[in-house]
Design a protein around this motif. Sequence first.
Motif, PDB file in Angstrom:
ATOM      1  N   ARG A 169      -7.161   5.176   5.856  1.00 59.52           N
ATOM      2  CA  ARG A 169      -7.865   6.341   6.379  1.00 59.52           C
ATOM      3  C   ARG A 169      -7.160   6.905   7.609  1.00 59.52           C
ATOM      4  N   THR A 170      -6.728   6.022   8.513  1.00 61.69           N
ATOM      5  CA  THR A 170      -6.037   6.475   9.719  1.00 61.69           C
ATOM      6  C   THR A 170      -4.753   7.211   9.383  1.00 61.69           C
ATOM      7  N   ILE A 171      -3.969   6.657   8.453  1.00 66.72           N
ATOM      8  CA  ILE A 171      -2.692   7.274   8.104  1.00 66.72           C
ATOM      9  C   ILE A 171      -2.908   8.583   7.365  1.00 66.72           C
ATOM     10  N   GLU A 172      -3.879   8.629   6.477  1.00 66.48           N
ATOM     11  CA  GLU A 172      -4.159   9.884   5.769  1.00 66.48           C
ATOM     12  C   GLU A 172      -4.591  10.978   6.736  1.00 66.48           C
ATOM     13  N   ARG A 173      -5.391  10.614   7.727  1.00 64.13           N
ATOM     14  CA  ARG A 173      -5.789  11.603   8.728  1.00 64.13           C
ATOM     15  C   ARG A 173      -4.591  12.061   9.552  1.00 64.13           C
ATOM     16  N   MET A 174      -3.701  11.128   9.868  1.00 66.45           N
ATOM     17  CA  MET A 174      -2.507  11.476  10.627  1.00 66.45           C
ATOM     18  C   MET A 174      -1.635  12.443   9.845  1.00 66.45           C
ATOM     19  N   LEU A 175      -1.452  12.195   8.557  1.00 72.47           N
ATOM     20  CA  LEU A 175      -0.645  13.096   7.746  1.00 72.47           C
ATOM     21  C   LEU A 175      -1.289  14.473   7.639  1.00 72.47           C
ATOM     22  N   ALA A 176      -2.610  14.524   7.556  1.00 77.37           N
ATOM     23  CA  ALA A 176      -3.295  15.817   7.523  1.00 77.37           C
ATOM     24  C   ALA A 176      -3.103  16.566   8.835  1.00 77.37           C
ATOM     25  N   PHE A 177      -3.176  15.841   9.963  1.00 78.02           N
ATOM     26  CA  PHE A 177      -2.931  16.454  11.268  1.00 78.02           C
ATOM     27  C   PHE A 177      -1.522  17.020  11.328  1.00 78.02           C
ATOM     28  N   ARG A 178      -0.548  16.224  10.897  1.00 69.26           N
ATOM     29  CA  ARG A 178       0.847  16.666  10.944  1.00 69.26           C
ATOM     30  C   ARG A 178       1.056  17.907  10.094  1.00 69.26           C
ATOM     31  N   MET A 182       0.844  -1.180   0.000  1.00 60.79           N
ATOM     32  CA  MET A 182       0.000   0.000   0.000  1.00 60.79           C
ATOM     33  C   MET A 182       0.889   1.243   0.000  1.00 60.79           C
ATOM     34  N   ARG A 183       0.588   2.168  -0.862  1.00 63.23           N
ATOM     35  CA  ARG A 183       1.311   3.433  -0.896  1.00 63.23           C
ATOM     36  C   ARG A 183       0.348   4.577  -0.571  1.00 63.23           C
ATOM     37  N   ILE A 184       0.800   5.461   0.304  1.00 70.08           N
ATOM     38  CA  ILE A 184       0.015   6.629   0.700  1.00 70.08           C
ATOM     39  C   ILE A 184       0.904   7.847   0.526  1.00 70.08           C
ATOM     40  N   GLU A 185       0.398   8.858  -0.152  1.00 64.65           N
ATOM     41  CA  GLU A 185       1.161  10.060  -0.416  1.00 64.65           C
ATOM     42  C   GLU A 185       0.386  11.296   0.017  1.00 64.65           C
ATOM     43  N   ALA A 186       1.141  12.326   0.402  1.00 67.65           N
ATOM     44  CA  ALA A 186       0.506  13.588   0.797  1.00 67.65           C
ATOM     45  C   ALA A 186       1.478  14.721   0.535  1.00 67.65           C
ATOM     46  N   ARG A 187       0.922  15.910   0.302  1.00 74.08           N
ATOM     47  CA  ARG A 187       1.728  17.112   0.098  1.00 74.08           C
ATOM     48  C   ARG A 187       1.176  18.223   0.986  1.00 74.08           C
ATOM     49  N   THR A 188       2.086  18.966   1.615  1.00 76.09           N
ATOM     50  CA  THR A 188       1.696  20.076   2.478  1.00 76.09           C
ATOM     51  C   THR A 188       2.466  21.317   2.060  1.00 76.09           C
ATOM     52  N   PRO A 189       1.812  22.284   1.373  1.00 84.00           N
ATOM     53  CA  PRO A 189       2.498  23.528   1.017  1.00 84.00           C
ATOM     54  C   PRO A 189       2.661  24.418   2.243  1.00 84.00           C
ATOM     55  N   LEU A 190       3.795  25.114   2.325  1.00 86.06           N
ATOM     56  CA  LEU A 190       4.101  25.948   3.483  1.00 86.06           C
ATOM     57  C   LEU A 190       4.589  27.318   3.030  1.00 86.06           C
ATOM     58  N   ASP A 191       4.214  28.352   3.783  1.00 91.89           N
ATOM     59  CA  ASP A 191       4.674  29.714   3.505  1.00 91.89           C
ATOM     60  C   ASP A 191       5.935  30.022   4.299  1.00 91.89           C
ATOM     61  N   HIS A 192       6.869  29.105   4.271  1.00 90.86           N
ATOM     62  CA  HIS A 192       8.129  29.239   5.000  1.00 90.86           C
ATOM     63  C   HIS A 192       9.235  28.625   4.163  1.00 90.86           C
ATOM     64  N   GLY A 193      10.413  29.235   4.209  1.00 92.69           N
ATOM     65  CA  GLY A 193      11.514  28.762   3.408  1.00 92.69           C
ATOM     66  C   GLY A 193      12.015  27.404   3.815  1.00 92.69           C
ATOM     67  N   VAL A 194      12.699  26.737   2.898  1.00 94.29           N
ATOM     68  CA  VAL A 194      13.130  25.361   3.118  1.00 94.29           C
ATOM     69  C   VAL A 194      14.101  25.259   4.287  1.00 94.29           C
ATOM     70  N   ASP A 195      14.985  26.238   4.467  1.00 96.19           N
ATOM     71  CA  ASP A 195      15.940  26.173   5.575  1.00 96.19           C
ATOM     72  C   ASP A 195      15.232  26.254   6.922  1.00 96.19           C
ATOM     73  N   GLU A 196      14.220  27.108   7.009  1.00 91.74           N
ATOM     74  CA  GLU A 196      13.451  27.249   8.251  1.00 91.74           C
ATOM     75  C   GLU A 196      12.722  25.952   8.591  1.00 91.74           C
ATOM     76  N   VAL A 197      12.129  25.327   7.582  1.00 89.67           N
ATOM     77  CA  VAL A 197      11.375  24.092   7.818  1.00 89.67           C
ATOM     78  C   VAL A 197      12.314  22.948   8.188  1.00 89.67           C
ATOM     79  N   LEU A 198      13.460  22.869   7.533  1.00 84.04           N
ATOM     80  CA  LEU A 198      14.418  21.824   7.868  1.00 84.04           C
ATOM     81  C   LEU A 198      14.933  21.994   9.293  1.00 84.04           C
ATOM     82  N   ALA A 199      15.243  23.226   9.676  1.00 88.90           N
ATOM     83  CA  ALA A 199      15.727  23.474  11.034  1.00 88.90           C
ATOM     84  C   ALA A 199      14.694  23.057  12.073  1.00 88.90           C
TER      85      ALA A 199
END
Length: 493
Positions: free
Chosen positions: A156-165, A1-18
């Motif tokens: 469903r559980t994992i997709e909800r978890m990724l949305a929460f994260r 089973m493969r589950i994928e998700a994308r979360t766009p952020l209004d923050h630069g990559v260095d800030e998110v990595l840190a």
Amino acid sequence: MRIEARTPLDHGVDEVLAWHERPGALVRLTPPGTARIEDPDAGGLEVGRRVAVRLGPPLLPTGLSPRWELRHASREDRGSGATAVHSFVDAQVTGHFRTWRHQHEIAGTGPGSSEIRDRIDLELPGGIGSTGEAAGGGGAGEASGVGGLPAREARRTIERMLAFRGAQLREDLAFHARYAGSPRLVVAIAGASGLIGTQLVALLRTGGHRVIRMVRGRAEGPDEIPWDPEHGELDPADLEGVDAVVNLAGRPISTRFTARAEREILTSRVRGGDLIARTLARMQDGSDGASAGPRVLVQASAIGAYGAQRPGEVLTEDDAFGDDVLARVCEEWEASSAPAARAGVRVVHLRTGIVLSDGGGALLPQIPMFLAGIGGRLAAPDAVLSWITLDDMARAYAHALCADELEGPVNAVAPAPVTSREFARTLGRVLHRPALVPVPGFGPALLLGSEGAKELVRADQDVDASRLLGSGFDPAHTELEQALRHVLRRPMV
């Protein structure tokens, strides 16, 4: 089973990595009602690092909580600047899945923007849900359970978890961005292992602050200091170099209100509060040879300060204390910090509302009743509940540490209180369950005693949030349904 998700952020990559590399990130990304991190103080994305969690609700004994261990199997950094891409992979070492591989990608999409890309490949026990299946698949692995139910539930559980994260990360980054110009603090916290303390420690650390736990017994390592409120022991030297203290310590109030319990609830708070306040005061005046110490003290209190039964009133910080058990506790608890205030320490008393979390507090025992279809309102239909999510409560503490103008009592509640009837109906709607039958009054009284039930369950308090909001605090969860959907991971459908 493969589950994928994308979360766009209004923050630069260095800030998110840190943010991801700091201690506390995993705690902030894990709903407290689903798992406990075995080493919440650890952090980093180094290859080979292992992370273990105990699955299940927080009340489940450790011996009964399944242990899930993951290993950072690989890391790759590509490119540079605003479009750099950083990826790392978690692979299961031991646990309840047959296989688990989670690839995290933090991709820069331009100046000040980035995207989190998650891809999880897993097999359930017995081979249910084959790896490599496309998201939304419906292939052979998806249907290999009884009627496909195990695989569908897992998805469903994992997709909800990724949305929460994703939501949690977005909200925390926005909070930290508002204080990017403030100095990073060294904060000592008493009561750091409780429901609020655990999240506050993680929130501060992911924001780049240093946290020192105040522990009873022997301190282990540079990020712990010992104290003993029962015997009045707190060495001022241990607080040198500390900018602020947060006091969350006290016996839990979710208990039967016997004379002994009421006495312990009071003394556990007043002794600790007095010890911290007197220690800070001595450090300010230089007595005992101590250098000037922390300049800020943020101490817990509660909206119980107003008394449980205040129908028809809108309660502000200028209103008088009530005259029931918890009101007297709050009054003496707040008064215990007076020595620090007189010495010039900025003291804030956060009067906590009803904290919404799936990991504890007033919401937790209601969830199984609603899921079983027997949930309903706990108080009179028009009784007002002043609530706040656990995440906004942690952020309110962090805000109080950084907001120099905030002082004295502050109501820590969301701006939209609801009636008991509205709360039950909203919770039922979020969980897709009825909310028709009120909970009989004798039930809470049997567990908490008549006084405990009156003050903890049947309270009627319309508490105003204007002072907190006016100081610049921007809550992430302002409406009850939005709040419950986040806390319980139930998206709009």
